[in-house]
Scaffold this motif. Structure first.
Motif, PDB file in Angstrom:
ATOM      1  N   PRO A 212      -4.864  -0.860   8.964  1.00  0.00           N
ATOM      2  CA  PRO A 212      -6.315  -0.620   8.887  1.00  0.00           C
ATOM      3  C   PRO A 212      -6.717   0.645   8.137  1.00  0.00           C
ATOM      4  CG  PRO A 212      -5.487  -0.127  11.092  1.00  0.00           C
ATOM      5  CD  PRO A 212      -4.363  -0.790  10.357  1.00  0.00           C
ATOM      6  N   LEU A 213      -5.809   1.622   8.004  1.00  0.00           N
ATOM      7  CA  LEU A 213      -6.190   2.855   7.324  1.00  0.00           C
ATOM      8  C   LEU A 213      -6.432   2.663   5.823  1.00  0.00           C
ATOM      9  CD1 LEU A 213      -3.933   5.509   9.116  1.00  0.00           C
ATOM     10  CD2 LEU A 213      -6.394   5.140   9.367  1.00  0.00           C
ATOM     11  N   ASN A 214      -6.096   1.494   5.300  1.00  0.00           N
ATOM     12  CA  ASN A 214      -6.468   1.190   3.916  1.00  0.00           C
ATOM     13  C   ASN A 214      -7.978   1.259   3.715  1.00  0.00           C
ATOM     14  OD1 ASN A 214      -4.091   0.653   2.253  1.00  0.00           O
ATOM     15  ND2 ASN A 214      -3.722  -1.075   3.621  1.00  0.00           N
ATOM     16  N   LEU A 215      -8.724   1.022   4.794  1.00  0.00           N
ATOM     17  CA  LEU A 215     -10.187   1.071   4.697  1.00  0.00           C
ATOM     18  C   LEU A 215     -10.684   2.479   4.367  1.00  0.00           C
ATOM     19  CD1 LEU A 215     -11.078  -1.150   7.802  1.00  0.00           C
ATOM     20  CD2 LEU A 215     -11.229  -1.810   5.388  1.00  0.00           C
ATOM     21  N   LEU A 216      -9.901   3.501   4.729  1.00  0.00           N
ATOM     22  CA  LEU A 216     -10.292   4.888   4.475  1.00  0.00           C
ATOM     23  C   LEU A 216      -9.640   5.457   3.218  1.00  0.00           C
ATOM     24  CD1 LEU A 216      -9.985   6.390   8.087  1.00  0.00           C
ATOM     25  CD2 LEU A 216     -12.047   5.525   6.960  1.00  0.00           C
ATOM     26  N   THR A 217      -8.743   4.708   2.599  1.00  0.00           N
ATOM     27  CA  THR A 217      -7.904   5.281   1.545  1.00  0.00           C
ATOM     28  C   THR A 217      -7.938   4.478   0.250  1.00  0.00           C
ATOM     29  OG1 THR A 217      -5.974   4.105   2.428  1.00  0.00           O
ATOM     30  CG2 THR A 217      -6.351   6.354   3.219  1.00  0.00           C
ATOM     31  N   PHE A 218      -8.988   3.700   0.039  1.00  0.00           N
ATOM     32  CA  PHE A 218      -9.153   2.943  -1.199  1.00  0.00           C
ATOM     33  C   PHE A 218      -7.942   2.050  -1.476  1.00  0.00           C
ATOM     34  CE2 PHE A 218     -11.689   6.779  -1.407  1.00  0.00           C
ATOM     35  CZ  PHE A 218     -12.926   6.300  -1.816  1.00  0.00           C
ATOM     36  N   ASN A 219      -7.378   1.501  -0.372  1.00  0.00           N
ATOM     37  CA  ASN A 219      -6.266   0.557  -0.455  1.00  0.00           C
ATOM     38  C   ASN A 219      -5.026   1.140  -1.126  1.00  0.00           C
ATOM     39  OD1 ASN A 219      -7.454  -1.633   0.904  1.00  0.00           O
ATOM     40  ND2 ASN A 219      -8.460  -2.353  -0.956  1.00  0.00           N
ATOM     41  N   VAL A 220      -4.815   2.441  -0.981  1.00  0.00           N
ATOM     42  CA  VAL A 220      -3.605   3.036  -1.560  1.00  0.00           C
ATOM     43  C   VAL A 220      -2.347   2.470  -0.912  1.00  0.00           C
ATOM     44  CG1 VAL A 220      -3.358   5.010   0.010  1.00  0.00           C
ATOM     45  CG2 VAL A 220      -2.668   5.223  -2.394  1.00  0.00           C
ATOM     46  N   GLY A 221      -2.489   1.876   0.288  1.00  0.00           N
ATOM     47  CA  GLY A 221      -1.337   1.271   0.939  1.00  0.00           C
ATOM     48  C   GLY A 221      -0.744   0.112   0.162  1.00  0.00           C
ATOM     49  N   TYR A 222      -1.537  -0.536  -0.669  1.00  0.00           N
ATOM     50  CA  TYR A 222      -1.029  -1.653  -1.482  1.00  0.00           C
ATOM     51  C   TYR A 222      -0.250  -1.062  -2.658  1.00  0.00           C
ATOM     52  CZ  TYR A 222      -3.982  -4.910   1.135  1.00  0.00           C
ATOM     53  OH  TYR A 222      -4.543  -5.681   2.127  1.00  0.00           O
ATOM     54  N   HIS A 223       0.903  -0.471  -2.327  1.00  0.00           N
ATOM     55  CA  HIS A 223       1.552   0.387  -3.321  1.00  0.00           C
ATOM     56  C   HIS A 223       2.451  -0.373  -4.288  1.00  0.00           C
ATOM     57  CE1 HIS A 223       1.382   4.573  -4.300  1.00  0.00           C
ATOM     58  NE2 HIS A 223       2.670   4.559  -4.620  1.00  0.00           N
ATOM     59  N   ASN A 224       3.143  -1.392  -3.811  1.00  0.00           N
ATOM     60  CA  ASN A 224       3.874  -2.236  -4.761  1.00  0.00           C
ATOM     61  C   ASN A 224       2.910  -2.870  -5.750  1.00  0.00           C
ATOM     62  OD1 ASN A 224       6.807  -2.330  -4.325  1.00  0.00           O
ATOM     63  ND2 ASN A 224       6.288  -3.029  -2.262  1.00  0.00           N
ATOM     64  N   GLU A 225       1.792  -3.343  -5.220  1.00  0.00           N
ATOM     65  CA  GLU A 225       0.785  -3.957  -6.083  1.00  0.00           C
ATOM     66  C   GLU A 225       0.227  -2.951  -7.081  1.00  0.00           C
ATOM     67  OE1 GLU A 225       0.799  -6.106  -2.089  1.00  0.00           O
ATOM     68  OE2 GLU A 225       1.003  -4.052  -2.817  1.00  0.00           O
ATOM     69  N   HIS A 226       0.028  -1.708  -6.631  1.00  0.00           N
ATOM     70  CA  HIS A 226      -0.534  -0.676  -7.504  1.00  0.00           C
ATOM     71  C   HIS A 226       0.425  -0.315  -8.637  1.00  0.00           C
ATOM     72  CE1 HIS A 226      -2.571   2.869  -8.916  1.00  0.00           C
ATOM     73  NE2 HIS A 226      -1.589   3.667  -8.538  1.00  0.00           N
ATOM     74  N   HIS A 227       1.708  -0.203  -8.330  1.00  0.00           N
ATOM     75  CA  HIS A 227       2.664   0.130  -9.387  1.00  0.00           C
ATOM     76  C   HIS A 227       2.876  -1.038 -10.342  1.00  0.00           C
ATOM     77  CE1 HIS A 227       4.363   4.194  -8.866  1.00  0.00           C
ATOM     78  NE2 HIS A 227       3.901   4.072  -7.632  1.00  0.00           N
ATOM     79  N   ASP A 228       2.757  -2.255  -9.842  1.00  0.00           N
ATOM     80  CA  ASP A 228       2.863  -3.407 -10.732  1.00  0.00           C
ATOM     81  C   ASP A 228       1.655  -3.526 -11.652  1.00  0.00           C
ATOM     82  OD1 ASP A 228       5.277  -4.098  -9.631  1.00  0.00           O
ATOM     83  OD2 ASP A 228       4.474  -5.668  -8.329  1.00  0.00           O
ATOM     84  N   PHE A 229       0.476  -3.196 -11.123  1.00  0.00           N
ATOM     85  CA  PHE A 229      -0.769  -3.345 -11.881  1.00  0.00           C
ATOM     86  C   PHE A 229      -1.620  -2.072 -11.760  1.00  0.00           C
ATOM     87  CE2 PHE A 229       0.531  -7.582 -10.488  1.00  0.00           C
ATOM     88  CZ  PHE A 229       0.576  -8.261 -11.701  1.00  0.00           C
ATOM     89  N   PRO A 230      -1.206  -0.979 -12.409  1.00  0.00           N
ATOM     90  CA  PRO A 230      -1.919   0.299 -12.252  1.00  0.00           C
ATOM     91  C   PRO A 230      -3.308   0.317 -12.863  1.00  0.00           C
ATOM     92  CG  PRO A 230      -0.210   0.488 -13.922  1.00  0.00           C
ATOM     93  CD  PRO A 230      -0.019  -0.838 -13.264  1.00  0.00           C
ATOM     94  N   ASN A 231      -3.688  -0.725 -13.594  1.00  0.00           N
ATOM     95  CA  ASN A 231      -5.035  -0.789 -14.165  1.00  0.00           C
ATOM     96  C   ASN A 231      -5.991  -1.632 -13.332  1.00  0.00           C
ATOM     97  OD1 ASN A 231      -4.608   0.858 -16.451  1.00  0.00           O
ATOM     98  ND2 ASN A 231      -3.582  -0.822 -17.503  1.00  0.00           N
ATOM     99  N   ILE A 232      -5.573  -2.007 -12.132  1.00  0.00           N
ATOM    100  CA  ILE A 232      -6.443  -2.743 -11.211  1.00  0.00           C
ATOM    101  C   ILE A 232      -6.889  -1.786 -10.106  1.00  0.00           C
ATOM    102  CG2 ILE A 232      -6.564  -4.599  -9.502  1.00  0.00           C
ATOM    103  CD1 ILE A 232      -4.695  -6.228 -11.205  1.00  0.00           C
TER     104      ILE A 232
END
Length: 287
Positions: A212-232
């Protein structure tokens, strides 16, 4: 892969929320100043650092207005109290391009950190002091020439801090700085620092968090997804996972950053050395 203009309004609201907090704490007893710095201000300031993370990827105004993002990053930096927005942008892009590269990726702890912070008590201290290590580590690992934007960021931040002191008083200034120090140290949200790239399982160097803390952190928890698609932008990363569920659902992930912190501190097999480090030319070395 498009900007998220809602970031602009969310960050502006966060800024003014913290300004209201400056007013509310200015006449409190010191114990309550520190209490609210940890309970409320720390969450807001840590969240703002992750808003700056979003801005560093140009998600506020888009890549075609990159300088607008740099100025807005300086604005988002104000409630944190310490200038870092511009420097973070420079080093964070290295983290994406050269993940784990020795001497380039300053997210990798130094040899001293790995050697010294190796017991339960010392790791606990390391977690508390994380903001200091993140601040000073780049100066030892990969110092860069100071840019004119960093100078502007620093001068603007000092001016803002002086304004806070003269308008609200010393308690509001301490509240602001304590909120950043406490929020980036021993705090549940700070579990993301360790959850992202510390190898709790050998061979898995990046992990996502779906709590649930993704709600306070702009979804930084989706970290595999972020490194795969850093422009999203973070707002769309849950959609990435949904679309490509077969790639993400079976990967090791976390549902509690607090448990990550606890496990890191008490597990004797984990330390700041529990990272994948690569020589700059690419040959992987597992420490």
């Amino acid at each position: 892969m498009k900007p998220d203009p809602r970031l602009i309004w969310i960050i502006i609201m966060m800024f003014f929320t913290q300004v209201v907090a400056f007013y509310l704490v200015k006449d409190l007893d010191w114990k309550w100043v520190i209490f609210w710095a940890y309970v409320f201000g720390s969450c807001l300031n840590h969240s703002m650092t992750l808003a700056i993370h979003e801005i560093s990827h140009n998600f506020a105004f888009g890549h075609h207005k990159s300088l607008w993002n740099r100025w807005f990053g300086m604005f988002a930096n104000f409630p944190i109290g310490v200038p870092y927005s511009i420097s973070f942008k420079r080093y964070h892009m290295d983290h994406h391009r050269y993940l784990g590269a020795d001497g380039i990726d300053v997210d990798i702890p130094t040899d001293f950190e790995g050697w010294f912070f190796c017991t339960t008590l010392r790791k606990f201290l390391w977690v508390i002091l994380q903001p200091l290590f993140y601040s000073f580590r780049p100066l030892f690992i990969n110092p860069k020439p100071i840019s004119y934007l960093e100078v502007i960021n620093t001068v603007a931040q000092i001016i803002f801090d002086i304004i806070v002191y003269y308008v609200f008083g010393i308690k509001s200034l301490i509240y602001m700085l304590a909120a950043s120090l406490l929020g980036l140290g021993l705090h549940p949200i700070s579990g993301h620092f360790i959850a992202e790239h510390y190898m709790f399982l050998k061979g898995h160097e990046t992990y996502s968090y779906y709590g649930p803390l993704n709600l306070l952190t702009f979804n930084v928890g989706y970290h595999n997804e972020h490194h795969d698609f850093p422009n999203i932008p973070g707002r769309n990363l849950p959609l990435v996972r949904k679309i490509a569920a077969e790639y993400y659902d079976n990967l090791p992930h976390y549902n509690s950053w607090l448990k990550v912190l606890y496990d890191f501190v008490v597990d004797d097999t984990l330390s700041p050395y529990s990272r994948m480090k690569r020589p700059p030319k690419g040959q992987e070395v597992l420490e």
